[in-house]
Design a protein around this motif. Structure first.
Motif, PDB file in Angstrom:
ATOM      1  N   GLU A   3      42.153  39.456  46.399  1.00  0.00           N
ATOM      2  CA  GLU A   3      41.948  38.561  44.538  1.00  0.00           C
ATOM      3  C   GLU A   3      40.871  38.390  44.320  1.00  0.00           C
ATOM      4  OE1 GLU A   3      45.210  39.421  46.901  1.00  0.00           O
ATOM      5  OE2 GLU A   3      45.171  37.160  46.653  1.00  0.00           O
ATOM      6  N   GLU A   6      38.220  40.877  44.185  1.00  0.00           N
ATOM      7  CA  GLU A   6      38.074  42.224  42.923  1.00  0.00           C
ATOM      8  C   GLU A   6      38.092  40.253  42.217  1.00  0.00           C
ATOM      9  OE1 GLU A   6      39.012  44.076  42.436  1.00  0.00           O
ATOM     10  OE2 GLU A   6      39.268  44.958  40.827  1.00  0.00           O
ATOM     11  N   VAL A 110      42.444  48.938  44.963  1.00  0.00           N
ATOM     12  CA  VAL A 110      42.784  48.109  44.357  1.00  0.00           C
ATOM     13  C   VAL A 110      44.010  47.878  43.789  1.00  0.00           C
ATOM     14  CG1 VAL A 110      42.078  45.802  43.049  1.00  0.00           C
ATOM     15  CG2 VAL A 110      40.090  47.591  43.616  1.00  0.00           C
TER      16      VAL A 110
END
Ligand SMILES: Nc1ncnc2c1ncn2[C@@H]1O[C@H](CN(CC[C@H](N)C(=O)O)CC2CN(CCC(c3ccccc3)c3ccccc3)C2)[C@@H](O)[C@H]1O
Length: 157
Positions: A3, A6, A110
């Motif tokens: 995360e 990301e 993802v």
């Protein structure tokens, strides 16, 4: 960790976004132009659109052909899936092809979601048009290439 990476990517993209503008292109109609220098291997932009299954993309492609839209904003993935930027697309849909591109594309999953990222393969000066190799499959009906690079192959497909 994923995360975090990301989130970092998302912020990088937001920061970058204000330095990319779609403008008239010397290659074809509209293109995406860097407003500030971009370092080699920097993340430039994500190719945002709807991820659609192969069957759906065939139907849409025929529809776009019928609507006279011709080459649409479809980005084909190796597994047949397609990211369609026609209706809901980001600025990456304006990026033109070059036989000697300054960027390359990378598909990253993802959380099971495939995302297409466009990275700089070399330093890009402000004012340069962003390009990548479309890697279109070879076809009989050729689309002449207007990238005017030394190694131009003459057609996109
Ligand atoms: N090196 C090159 N040499 C020669 N030609 C090149 C090169 N690189 C890219 N191209 C051309 O650009 C195409 C890729 N293109 C990249 C960006 C493009 N420059 C542009 O200005 O949009 C995106 C597609 C162009 N289309 C526009 C549809 C539009 C439309 C169609 C008909 C009538 C009005 C409008 C449309 C608008 C809204 C919704 C749906 C469709 C999508 C390739 O298929 C090729 O034709």
């Amino acid at each position: 960790a994923a995360e975090g990476a990301e989130l970092l990517k998302a912020t990088q993209l937001k920061a970058r976004k204000k330095h990319l503008r779609f403008q008239r292109s010397k290659i074809h109609d509209w293109g995406l132009v860097a407003q500030e220098p971009i370092e080699s291997e920097d993340l430039v932009v994500e190719y945002v659109g709807e991820l659609i299954r192969p069957q759906i993309s065939d139907i849409r492609e025929r529809l776009y052909e019928k609507m006279g839209i011709g080459s649409s904003y479809l980005f084909r993935l190796d597994d047949g899936y397609v990211v369609d930027a026609t209706k809901r697309g980001g600025i990456a849909r304006f990026i033109n092809h070059s036989c000697e591109p300054n960027c390359y594309t990378k598909v990253i999953s993802v959380e099971g979601q495939k995302k297409i990222f466009i990275y700089a393969k070399r330093h890009i000066a402000a004012g340069e048009e962003i390009t990548y190799n479309y890697k279109f499959p070879l076809e009989d009906k050729k689309i002449p290439c207007n990238c005017s690079s030394r190694k131009c192959r003459g057609s996109l497909n």
